[in-house]
Design an enzyme around this catalytic site. Structure first.
Site, PDB file in Angstrom:
ATOM      1  N   TYR A   1       3.689  -2.420   5.607  1.00  0.00           N
ATOM      2  CA  TYR A   1       3.626  -3.864   5.339  1.00  0.00           C
ATOM      3  C   TYR A   1       4.622  -4.623   6.221  1.00  0.00           C
ATOM      4  O   TYR A   1       4.290  -5.652   6.822  1.00  0.00           O
ATOM      5  CB  TYR A   1       3.929  -4.085   3.853  1.00  0.00           C
TER       6      TYR A   1
ATOM      7  N   ILE B   1     -11.298 -10.634   4.424  1.00  0.00           N
ATOM      8  CA  ILE B   1     -10.955 -11.342   5.667  1.00  0.00           C
ATOM      9  C   ILE B   1     -11.277 -10.520   6.919  1.00  0.00           C
ATOM     10  O   ILE B   1     -11.267 -11.033   8.028  1.00  0.00           O
ATOM     11  CB  ILE B   1      -9.459 -11.767   5.718  1.00  0.00           C
TER      12      ILE B   1
HETATM   13  N1  SER Z   1       7.431  -9.127  -2.252  1.00  0.00           N
HETATM   14  C1  SER Z   1       7.096  -8.318  -1.097  1.00  0.00           C
HETATM   15  C2  SER Z   1       7.046  -6.893  -1.423  1.00  0.00           C
HETATM   16  O1  SER Z   1       7.834  -6.483  -2.247  1.00  0.00           O
HETATM   17  C3  SER Z   1       8.105  -8.534  -0.022  1.00  0.00           C
HETATM   18  O2  SER Z   1       7.676  -9.586   0.761  1.00  0.00           O
HETATM   19  O3  SER Z   1       6.291  -6.179  -0.853  1.00  0.00           O
END
Ligand code: SER
Length: 357
Positions: A173, A74
């Site tokens: 993240y 992407i």
């Molecule tokens: N399932 C994701 C993670 O553990 C959380 O949004 O990174």
């Protein structure tokens, strides 16, 4: 800007009409796997093509639901430009991301994929709105990782957390998901504020902060909520499992069908009902021990032990143990389909048992 749907094909620069399309990034991931079948049913009703992007070719089960798969990154603008030349894109489900555990090994790469990739897709949406004159709907899965509680004592004292509290994420993240939420608001409401030719509100951005998601059909990778689904799949497959968090670790979860239902409910909700761009949803908040007990009950041979990894545990300790989803319930009728018990008895155990038989 006129509102989205119904939309009519507009001529491309060559004069030919581009087919209308729904674009799904990260289509080969866990959520894509669950969502493509539903999107394909929905797209047929509106005469739209479902176009997928993923870094890998889709498996046969997913492939049959899409018109075209663009295999690529992407962040590759030329790939996005090629799709734009081919299709008139009216909706985007931007699922591609590097998750919270993997992202901590390669944070700058995570930022590249999770933020620069998101900007590419938002820009595509704004360009498309300009080209065909309709607001483009943009779905962005955010996450409980957007939260960052400073320590375990604060987490326990906080209990249920609303959308606007504790937003200092601890992982790359989580920071990236929060940034995605803010970028969505920027592109939806303020994009090119000072440009003479600016378009007013080109994007209809809608986002859900998902808890951990458990699918009976796929096993996640690279996330930190993975201990829940990993434990259940290992128990069913008769494999020993050493859980990487403490027995008392607690975060919210939901099943994959509930997550897919939430995406479709939000994306189809009338715009005038929505009071926020980003909504919490959740179904149940078990401890890791609660999971282990249910897995042992369902699969008597299950060998589950606890061997906490302090760093991964610290990520879980920074996520809330429960989230307030009253805005989603009020605005677009979100209701969980399951309690923890019914998720095990009615969805997970029968489906997973059949899978490993
Ligand atoms: N399932 C994701 C993670 O553990 C959380 O949004 O990174």
């Amino acid at each position: 800007m006129s509102d989205s749907s119904p939309v009519a094909p507009s001529p491309s620069p060559s004069g030919a009409r581009r087919p209308l399309a729904v674009l799904v990034t990260g289509a080969g991931g866990e959520m894509g796997h669950g969502l493509l079948a539903e999107l394909s049913k929905r797209a047929k009703r509106s005469d739209l093509h479902v176009v997928a992007i993923d870094v890998r070719e889709l498996d046969d089960a997913s492939r049959k639901h899409v018109h075209q798969v663009a295999v690529g990154d992407i962040c590759d603008r030329s790939l996005i430009d090629r799709l734009q030349a081919q299709y008139e894109i009216v909706e985007i489900f931007h699922l591609a991301a590097l998750l919270s555990t993997r992202g901590e090994y390669v944070p700058e790469t995570a930022h590249q994929v999770n933020v620069v990739g998101t900007v590419n897709l938002l820009r595509l949406a704004a360009d498309e709105a300009r080209s065909h004159g309709q607001r483009v709907k943009f779905f962005f899965p955010s996450s409980i990782a957007a939260y960052g509680l400073p320590n375990l004592a604060t987490k326990r004292a906080a209990g249920t957390v609303s959308e606007d509290q504790f937003l200092e994420a601890h992982t790359m993240y989580g920071v990236n998901k929060r940034e995605g939420e803010l970028l969505g608001n920027y592109y939806a409401n303020h994009y090119k504020k000072l440009a003479k030719d600016r378009l007013d509100r080109p994007i209809d951005f809608r986002s859900i902060r998902f808890p951990g998601i458990i699918s009976a059909d796929t096993v996640p990778s690279g996330g930190t909520s993975d201990y829940g689904p990993e434990m259940i799949h290992a128990g069913a497959a008769g494999k020993p499992y050493a859980c990487f968090v403490r027995p008392d670790a607690k975060i919210p979860f939901m099943t994959m069908p509930e997550a897919i239902d939430a995406v479709l409910r939000l994306i189809d909700a009338p715009a005038e009902k929505l009071t926020r761009m980003v909504y919490n949803v959740t179904s149940f908040s078990p401890s890791a021990e609660d999971f282990a007990n249910l897995v042992r009950g369902a699969f008597p041979g299950a060998q589950i032990t606890f061997n906490p990894d302090l760093q991964r545990q610290s990520i879980v300790d920074s996520w809330p143990e429960d989230i307030d989803d009253s805005a989603a319930r009020r605005d677009w009728g979100w209701t969980p389909a399951h309690t923890l018990k019914s998720a095990f008895e009615e969805y997970l155990v029968p489906r997973i048992r059949a899978r490993y038989r």
